[in-house]
Design an enzyme around this catalytic site. Structure first.
Site, PDB file in Angstrom:
ATOM      1  CG  LEU A   1      -2.155  -0.917   1.158  1.00  0.00           C
ATOM      2  CD1 LEU A   1      -2.682  -1.062   2.529  1.00  0.00           C
ATOM      3  CD2 LEU A   1      -3.208  -0.480   0.206  1.00  0.00           C
TER       4      LEU A   1
ATOM      5  CB  SER B   1      12.817   1.762  12.677  1.00  0.00           C
ATOM      6  OG  SER B   1      11.518   1.114  13.319  1.00  0.00           O
ATOM      7  CB  VAL B   2       7.621   4.611  12.717  1.00  0.00           C
ATOM      8  CG1 VAL B   2       7.944   4.992  10.917  1.00  0.00           C
ATOM      9  CG2 VAL B   2       7.219   2.915  12.470  1.00  0.00           C
TER      10      VAL B   2
ATOM     11  CB  SER C   1      -6.841  -2.246  10.442  1.00  0.00           C
ATOM     12  OG  SER C   1      -7.286  -3.726  10.281  1.00  0.00           O
TER      13      SER C   1
ATOM     14  CE1 TYR D   1      -2.240  -4.687  11.199  1.00  0.00           C
ATOM     15  CE2 TYR D   1      -4.646  -5.051  11.644  1.00  0.00           C
ATOM     16  CZ  TYR D   1      -3.364  -4.426  10.898  1.00  0.00           C
ATOM     17  OH  TYR D   1      -3.836  -3.775   9.511  1.00  0.00           O
TER      18      TYR D   1
ATOM     19  CE  LYS E   1      -2.855  -0.813  11.449  1.00  0.00           C
ATOM     20  NZ  LYS E   1      -1.949   0.146  10.762  1.00  0.00           N
TER      21      LYS E   1
ATOM     22  CB  ALA F   1      -4.676  -3.710  -0.487  1.00  0.00           C
TER      23      ALA F   1
ATOM     24  NE  ARG G   1       6.094  -6.958   2.988  1.00  0.00           N
ATOM     25  CZ  ARG G   1       6.988  -6.601   4.021  1.00  0.00           C
ATOM     26  NH1 ARG G   1       8.117  -7.607   4.306  1.00  0.00           N
ATOM     27  NH2 ARG G   1       6.791  -5.499   4.770  1.00  0.00           N
TER      28      ARG G   1
END
Length: 302
Positions: A20, A74-75, A153, A166, A170, A198, A201
């Site tokens: 994305l 890296s964030v 998400s 996760y 989100k 979408a 990966r």
């Protein structure tokens, strides 16, 4: 209809080396934006970095006549987030657009999830959002203009089995976006969250053979519109899945007022309490928080 473009705008996009994020970077660059392509090239679990991933997208943009630079920070740390934003400042002197798309996946049943797996995902998705929003947002407020797009998400909205880390991340992302929208309104800064789906990966291990077309390119236009100066919404959630674009929002039932309650009365009136007829929506901007309180207090006065 006039073509919506990003000429003169500077965009920072995290997780832009693949999937994305790559689609977002290519589209904004094709429409004239200067893009910081951030991606350390990590695996989906967060290791095995490949610093060439971001540079590949940069070269693709340049080959098409656009402008871009690579960032491999890296964030997951405050220092990394600050360095990503600083890359745009050092190169082009400003940040107009921030799209936080970076992500990792470490799934496990809730009763088995380790602290390490929980923290690792929050570090990238949720804390990572703050690590880039905080420095970029301050610059946007000072400039009197900005567009922030954070990634939520359907897992953040509705939960997802074996994905507590996760889902928590989100859900937190749109909370952060709401606050940026509320506080940024007076400074010309708009913030929204995208709820994308979408085949990337993240879909590895799933049988996607029965899915309709779900390429990242189907999501990119919605994200680009949220990032555009003509974007007319702020503090909202935009869904994009398999060609469907919709809004998601929080709603409340009208509810029931009593001057006092017992446990038994709550149980007895749960049908009325949960009746979705005449549901109410309090928009985050300008002040859904206060409207919610005011509505609730108003019921005490009949």
């Amino acid at each position: 209809m006039t073509e919506l473009r990003f000429d003169g705008r500077v965009a920072v996009i995290t997780g832009a080396g693949r999937g994305l994020g790559r689609a977002y970077a290519l589209l904004l660059a094709a429409k004239g934006a200067k893009v910081v392509v951030n991606d350390p090239g990590a695996s989906m679990k967060g290791g095995d970095a490949d610093i060439g991933v971001a540079e590949e997208v940069v070269q693709e943009i340049k080959a098409a006549g656009g402008e871009a630079i690579a960032s491999t920070d890296s964030v997951a740390t405050p220092e990394g987030g600050a360095a990503i934003v600083q890359k745009a400042i050092d190169t082009w002197g400003k940040v107009d657009i921030l799209i936080h798309n970076a992500g990792n996946v470490r799934g496990a049943p809730l009763k088995e999830m380790s602290q390490e797996d929980f923290d690792s995902v929050l570090d990238v998705h949720l804390r990572g959002a703050f690590h880039v929003v905080r420095p970029a947002y301050a610059l946007m407020c000072d400039a009197g203009y900005g567009r922030i797009v954070l990634t939520s998400s359907i897992g953040g909205l509705y939960g997802s089995r074996n994905q507590a880390n996760y889902s928590v991340s989100k859900a937190g992302a749109f909370g952060l976006s709401h606050v940026a929208a509320i506080e940024g309104a007076e400074f010309g800064v708009k913030s929204n969250a995208i709820v994308p789906a979408a085949v990337t990966r993240m879909a590895e291990g799933r049988d996607t053979s029965v899915y309709p077309p779900m390429e990242p390119d189907l999501v990119a236009p919605s994200v680009a519109w949220l990032a555009h100066e003509d974007c007319s919404i702020t503090g909202e959630l935009l869904v994009s899945i398999a060609g469907r674009v919709a809004k998601a929002y929080v709603a409340e039932t009208k509810g029931v007022y009593q001057p006092s309650w017992t446990i038994d009365e709550v149980a007895e009136r749960m049908g009325e309490i949960g009746d979705r007829k005449d549901s109410i929506v309090f928009e985050p901007v300008p002040n859904g928080h206060a409207e919610h309180i005011g509505y609730s207090f108003g019921m005490t006065k009949g």
